[in-house]
Design a protein around this motif. Structure first.
Motif, PDB file in Angstrom:
ATOM      1  N   PRO A 187     101.316 -63.632  46.603  1.00 59.40           N
ATOM      2  CA  PRO A 187     101.200 -63.372  47.956  1.00 59.40           C
ATOM      3  C   PRO A 187     102.606 -64.119  48.578  1.00 59.40           C
ATOM      4  O   PRO A 187     102.878 -63.952  49.848  1.00 59.40           O
ATOM      5  N   GLN A 188     103.064 -65.129  48.251  1.00 56.21           N
ATOM      6  CA  GLN A 188     104.241 -65.852  48.647  1.00 56.21           C
ATOM      7  C   GLN A 188     105.386 -65.011  49.232  1.00 56.21           C
ATOM      8  O   GLN A 188     105.969 -65.275  50.241  1.00 56.21           O
ATOM      9  N   ASN A 189     105.539 -63.873  48.590  1.00 56.09           N
ATOM     10  CA  ASN A 189     106.667 -62.964  49.047  1.00 56.09           C
ATOM     11  C   ASN A 189     106.314 -61.885  49.779  1.00 56.09           C
ATOM     12  O   ASN A 189     106.910 -60.886  50.297  1.00 56.09           O
ATOM     13  N   ASP A 190     105.009 -61.964  50.465  1.00 57.07           N
ATOM     14  CA  ASP A 190     104.535 -60.995  51.254  1.00 57.07           C
ATOM     15  C   ASP A 190     104.999 -61.440  52.702  1.00 57.07           C
ATOM     16  O   ASP A 190     105.482 -62.296  53.126  1.00 57.07           O
ATOM     17  N   CYS A 191     104.425 -60.458  53.836  1.00 55.89           N
ATOM     18  CA  CYS A 191     104.574 -60.644  55.206  1.00 55.89           C
ATOM     19  C   CYS A 191     103.797 -61.746  55.429  1.00 55.89           C
ATOM     20  O   CYS A 191     102.596 -62.017  54.776  1.00 55.89           O
ATOM     21  N   ALA A 192     104.096 -62.552  56.638  1.00 52.25           N
ATOM     22  CA  ALA A 192     103.382 -63.409  57.345  1.00 52.25           C
ATOM     23  C   ALA A 192     102.026 -62.964  57.854  1.00 52.25           C
ATOM     24  O   ALA A 192     101.965 -61.907  58.027  1.00 52.25           O
ATOM     25  N   PRO A 193     101.003 -63.600  57.418  1.00 53.37           N
ATOM     26  CA  PRO A 193     100.939 -65.098  57.429  1.00 53.37           C
ATOM     27  C   PRO A 193     100.746 -65.557  56.069  1.00 53.37           C
ATOM     28  O   PRO A 193     100.789 -66.770  55.557  1.00 53.37           O
ATOM     29  N   ALA A 194     100.316 -64.694  55.051  1.00 54.25           N
ATOM     30  CA  ALA A 194      99.909 -65.109  53.861  1.00 54.25           C
ATOM     31  C   ALA A 194     101.444 -65.289  53.125  1.00 54.25           C
ATOM     32  O   ALA A 194     101.361 -66.217  52.210  1.00 54.25           O
ATOM     33  N   GLY A 195     102.369 -64.793  53.435  1.00 53.90           N
ATOM     34  CA  GLY A 195     103.837 -64.942  52.599  1.00 53.90           C
ATOM     35  C   GLY A 195     104.805 -65.365  53.587  1.00 53.90           C
ATOM     36  O   GLY A 195     104.560 -65.495  54.656  1.00 53.90           O
ATOM     37  N   ALA A 220     108.087 -63.911  53.690  1.00 51.83           N
ATOM     38  CA  ALA A 220     109.072 -62.890  53.724  1.00 51.83           C
ATOM     39  C   ALA A 220     110.215 -63.065  54.822  1.00 51.83           C
ATOM     40  O   ALA A 220     111.138 -63.347  54.749  1.00 51.83           O
ATOM     41  N   GLN A 221     109.444 -63.204  56.057  1.00 49.53           N
ATOM     42  CA  GLN A 221     110.312 -63.181  57.114  1.00 49.53           C
ATOM     43  C   GLN A 221     111.106 -64.357  57.470  1.00 49.53           C
ATOM     44  O   GLN A 221     112.178 -64.372  57.869  1.00 49.53           O
ATOM     45  N   SER A 222     110.370 -65.488  57.303  1.00 53.67           N
ATOM     46  CA  SER A 222     110.780 -66.870  57.549  1.00 53.67           C
ATOM     47  C   SER A 222     112.123 -66.959  56.341  1.00 53.67           C
ATOM     48  O   SER A 222     113.021 -67.699  57.005  1.00 53.67           O
ATOM     49  N   TRP A 243     106.037 -55.084  52.003  1.00 52.49           N
ATOM     50  CA  TRP A 243     106.160 -55.394  53.515  1.00 52.49           C
ATOM     51  C   TRP A 243     105.798 -54.017  54.419  1.00 52.49           C
ATOM     52  O   TRP A 243     105.415 -54.361  55.557  1.00 52.49           O
ATOM     53  N   GLN A 244     106.039 -52.825  53.801  1.00 52.85           N
ATOM     54  CA  GLN A 244     105.424 -51.751  54.485  1.00 52.85           C
ATOM     55  C   GLN A 244     104.067 -51.877  54.827  1.00 52.85           C
ATOM     56  O   GLN A 244     103.657 -51.715  56.042  1.00 52.85           O
ATOM     57  N   THR A 245     103.279 -52.069  53.831  1.00 51.97           N
ATOM     58  CA  THR A 245     101.677 -51.839  54.012  1.00 51.97           C
ATOM     59  C   THR A 245     101.335 -53.135  54.764  1.00 51.97           C
ATOM     60  O   THR A 245     100.439 -53.143  55.488  1.00 51.97           O
ATOM     61  N   GLY A 246     102.171 -54.184  54.489  1.00 49.63           N
ATOM     62  CA  GLY A 246     101.859 -55.553  55.356  1.00 49.63           C
ATOM     63  C   GLY A 246     102.218 -55.799  56.492  1.00 49.63           C
ATOM     64  O   GLY A 246     101.662 -56.695  57.188  1.00 49.63           O
ATOM     65  N   GLY A 247     102.892 -54.679  57.313  1.00 46.42           N
ATOM     66  CA  GLY A 247     103.384 -54.489  58.473  1.00 46.42           C
ATOM     67  C   GLY A 247     104.418 -55.368  58.841  1.00 46.42           C
ATOM     68  O   GLY A 247     104.625 -55.229  60.198  1.00 46.42           O
ATOM     69  N   CYS A 248     105.375 -55.695  57.991  1.00 47.39           N
ATOM     70  CA  CYS A 248     106.543 -56.291  58.642  1.00 47.39           C
ATOM     71  C   CYS A 248     107.754 -55.677  58.258  1.00 47.39           C
ATOM     72  O   CYS A 248     109.139 -56.318  58.600  1.00 47.39           O
ATOM     73  N   MET A 249     107.730 -54.486  57.651  1.00 47.37           N
ATOM     74  CA  MET A 249     109.028 -53.823  57.392  1.00 47.37           C
ATOM     75  C   MET A 249     109.832 -53.552  58.436  1.00 47.37           C
ATOM     76  O   MET A 249     111.119 -53.339  58.533  1.00 47.37           O
ATOM     77  N   GLU A 250     109.035 -53.080  59.600  1.00 52.12           N
ATOM     78  CA  GLU A 250     110.062 -52.611  60.606  1.00 52.12           C
ATOM     79  C   GLU A 250     110.554 -53.630  61.332  1.00 52.12           C
ATOM     80  O   GLU A 250     111.937 -53.470  61.512  1.00 52.12           O
ATOM     81  N   GLU A 251     110.019 -54.646  61.368  1.00 50.67           N
ATOM     82  CA  GLU A 251     110.726 -56.179  61.734  1.00 50.67           C
ATOM     83  C   GLU A 251     112.063 -56.364  61.026  1.00 50.67           C
ATOM     84  O   GLU A 251     113.077 -56.646  61.390  1.00 50.67           O
ATOM     85  N   ILE A 252     111.637 -56.499  59.689  1.00 46.79           N
ATOM     86  CA  ILE A 252     112.879 -56.567  58.515  1.00 46.79           C
ATOM     87  C   ILE A 252     113.982 -55.607  58.815  1.00 46.79           C
ATOM     88  O   ILE A 252     115.064 -56.012  58.834  1.00 46.79           O
ATOM     89  N   LYS A 253     113.501 -54.450  58.790  1.00 42.61           N
ATOM     90  CA  LYS A 253     114.646 -53.333  58.879  1.00 42.61           C
ATOM     91  C   LYS A 253     115.601 -53.532  60.124  1.00 42.61           C
ATOM     92  O   LYS A 253     116.867 -53.361  60.142  1.00 42.61           O
ATOM     93  N   LYS A 254     115.022 -53.947  61.200  1.00 47.69           N
ATOM     94  CA  LYS A 254     115.607 -54.230  62.443  1.00 47.69           C
ATOM     95  C   LYS A 254     116.472 -55.397  62.532  1.00 47.69           C
ATOM     96  O   LYS A 254     117.672 -55.546  63.106  1.00 47.69           O
ATOM     97  N   ARG A 255     115.986 -56.433  61.971  1.00 47.98           N
ATOM     98  CA  ARG A 255     116.632 -58.015  61.836  1.00 47.98           C
ATOM     99  C   ARG A 255     117.534 -58.203  61.085  1.00 47.98           C
ATOM    100  O   ARG A 255     118.271 -59.342  61.030  1.00 47.98           O
ATOM    101  N   LEU A 256     117.639 -57.423  59.843  1.00 49.48           N
ATOM    102  CA  LEU A 256     118.399 -57.774  58.653  1.00 49.48           C
ATOM    103  C   LEU A 256     120.253 -57.714  59.449  1.00 49.48           C
ATOM    104  O   LEU A 256     120.406 -56.799  60.323  1.00 49.48           O
TER     105      LEU A 256
END
Length: 511
Positions: free
Chosen positions: A332-340, A342-344, A366-379
């Motif tokens: 899970p290290q490559n998943d969304c926070a808090p388990a992963g 990815a964002q940091s 990232w989509q199912t984990g809930g951080c994809m929208e953040e990643i799309k906007k912050r890249l």
């Protein structure tokens, strides 16, 4: 590494109105009455040039399939990712050019013309390319230590590579307007500078299992040739941080070599022009050898994750960074926070773009984990207007002091030169006047941004009431007036899609 195809942050929408005007105040510095406007932030994901999730495309010299203008426009407007459970709006296209029929001879005029046509298609579509040239992207399994990929790998010798780079120079220069950056390529399978017949095989298949001095010299010679062939305002991405260190400081350079400093950034020097692409982001603790010290003739190969990653974190603030995920084995290290993480990881390494075609075992999480929208906007960059102050009235030919406060919510700043202009538009006649500033959005790093300047209102401005705009166009005249290539600010109701101007909601009287 696939043979065919190779990020908890919420944006608050404050209030319902976009711009709120304060009452005019006196400016003690200029004795001019000023007006200040504040803005609300948009939560929308929208396309912006030279950042975001890119689309993947490849073609071979032996069977050249050109880019499709309609498809590029479709990608820009938003489409589901290949093999993905999410959609993206892409202004970038990664373009693989596989030189499979030119491993022992010069590039043909027909091939060069086909590449030129690709650039023309991208320009018409409002896109930019990330080109990488390679001789093979096929892995041949066999009876060798690594098994899934065995020599001979199928790349070309140094003399051929250097000749091809020289042939591509005019193409790079003539089409720099639609090149986001160039990936080093050329060496090894996939152009990733690892599995190679001619530049030192550091894999378990190689006899040395590391790189020797001659291997480093040959690699840095290729990088030097590419830096000379590509215009000075465009960056080159290398696969491994150590290659940059050994190019800049010599083949004996230690992994503790110094990263770029603020006063060295964006100077057009070789050191300032070398960025990074990581084609196995979050694949393992060291991203499958990305943070490896590959040794030289007098030193051994060893892992140096902490030192090399810290170097890249500091250096990447000033250069272009992108890449792709390549396996979900590090979950899970490559998943969304808090388990992963990815964002940091994307934030600390200042990512501007990622592949939406590979590896979607990771991206889909990232989509199912809930951080994809953040990643799309912050890249890359995401500039948000906070407030702006301008004089309420002044005369043509007079100095105008203005202040604009922004914040960059993105992981990175712009990596290519870009103009920042104040545009005045007459509310009656529609006549526009553009005023240059000395601002450089490449230095608009993540966090607060203060744009304050004295500019002169052109003496040719006729009396009347003028609407003000902030305009961040591309530096190249060929596309500088096209809205697809201008930066959109992340605010509600400020974007003029037809012109690429950002409305400031301030109206000046020119006397």
């Amino acid at each position: 590494m696939n043979v065919s195809v190779k990020m908890f942050f919420s944006f608050l929408v404050i209030g319902l109105t976009t711009m709120v005007c304060s009452k005019p105040v006196k400016s003690s510095a200029q004795h001019l009455e000023t007006i200040t406007v504040s803005y609300t932030e948009s939560n929308e994901d929208f396309p912006n040039p030279e950042r975001g999730f890119y689309r993947y495309s490849e073609t071979s010299a032996g069977n050249f399939i050109p880019l499709d203008q309609d498809q590029l426009k479709e990608w820009r407007n938003g489409k589901k990712a290949d093999g993905g459970n999410y959609s993206v709006k892409s202004t970038l296209v990664f373009r693989y050019y596989i030189l499979n029929v030119f491993k022992d001879k010069p590039l043909s005029a027909a091939f060069l013309n086909s590449v030129k046509a690709d650039f023309d298609i991208a320009r018409k579509a409002g896109s930019k390319l990330i080109p990488r040239f390679t001789y093979t992207n096929a892995s041949n399994a066999g009876n060798c230590p690594e098994g899934f990929i065995c020599p001979p790998y199928g790349d070309a010798p140094k003399s051929i590579v250097l000749g091809h780079i020289a042939q591509l120079k005019d193409l790079f220069h003539n089409n720099a307007d639609v090149i986001a950056c160039v990936q080093m390529g050329f060496i090894g399978v996939w152009g990733e500078q690892y599995y190679t017949d001619h530049f030192g095989d550091a894999s378990q298949n190689g006899s040395a299992g590391k790189l020797l001095d001659d291997n480093w010299r040959d690699r840095t010679d290729v990088l030097r040739a590419l830096l000379e062939a590509v215009p000075a305002d465009r960056m080159i991405q290398v696969r491994y941080p150590q290659l940059k260190q050994r190019f800049v400081y010599g083949i004996q350079a230690l992994t503790s070599a110094a990263p770029l400093l603020d006063n060295e950034a964006f100077k057009g020097t070789d050191k300032a022009r070398i960025g990074f692409h990581n084609d196995c982001l979050l694949a393992s603790p060291d991203d499958y050898g990305t943070y490896e010290d590959y040794g030289n003739s007098s030193s051994v190969r060893r892992s140096d994750l902490a030192v090399l990653k810290e170097y890249k974190k500091k250096d990447s603030r000033f250069v272009v960074v992108g890449g792709e995920t390549c396996t979900d084995d590090y979950s899970p290290q490559n998943d969304c926070a808090p388990a992963g993480i990815a964002q940091s990881e994307l934030e600390s390494l200042h990512y501007s773009f990622l592949n939406c075609a590979y590896n979607n075992d990771v991206n889909n999480d990232w989509q199912t984990g809930g951080c994809m929208e953040e990643i799309k906007k912050r890249l890359g960059y995401r500039f948000v207007l906070q407030s702006a102050s301008f004089p309420k009235s002044l005369s043509a030919g007079q100095k105008m002091n203005f202040r604009i406060q922004l914040i960059n919510r993105g992981y990175a700043s712009c990596y290519n030169p870009r103009q920042v202009k104040i545009v005045l538009r007459n509310r009656t006649t529609g006549q526009q006047f553009s005023i240059d500033t000395d601002a450089d959005p490449r230095a608009w790093y993540s966090g607060d941004i203060k744009l304050e300047s004295d500019v002169t209102v052109p003496s040719t401005v006729t009396p009347g009431e003028y609407e003000t705009f902030l305009f961040l166009p591309d530096k190249y005249g060929s596309i500088g007036n096209r809205s697809e290539y201008a930066v959109r600010l992340a605010n509600n109701d400020t974007w003029e899609s037809a012109t690429g101007l950002n409305k400031l909601g301030i109206y000046l009287t020119i006397k």
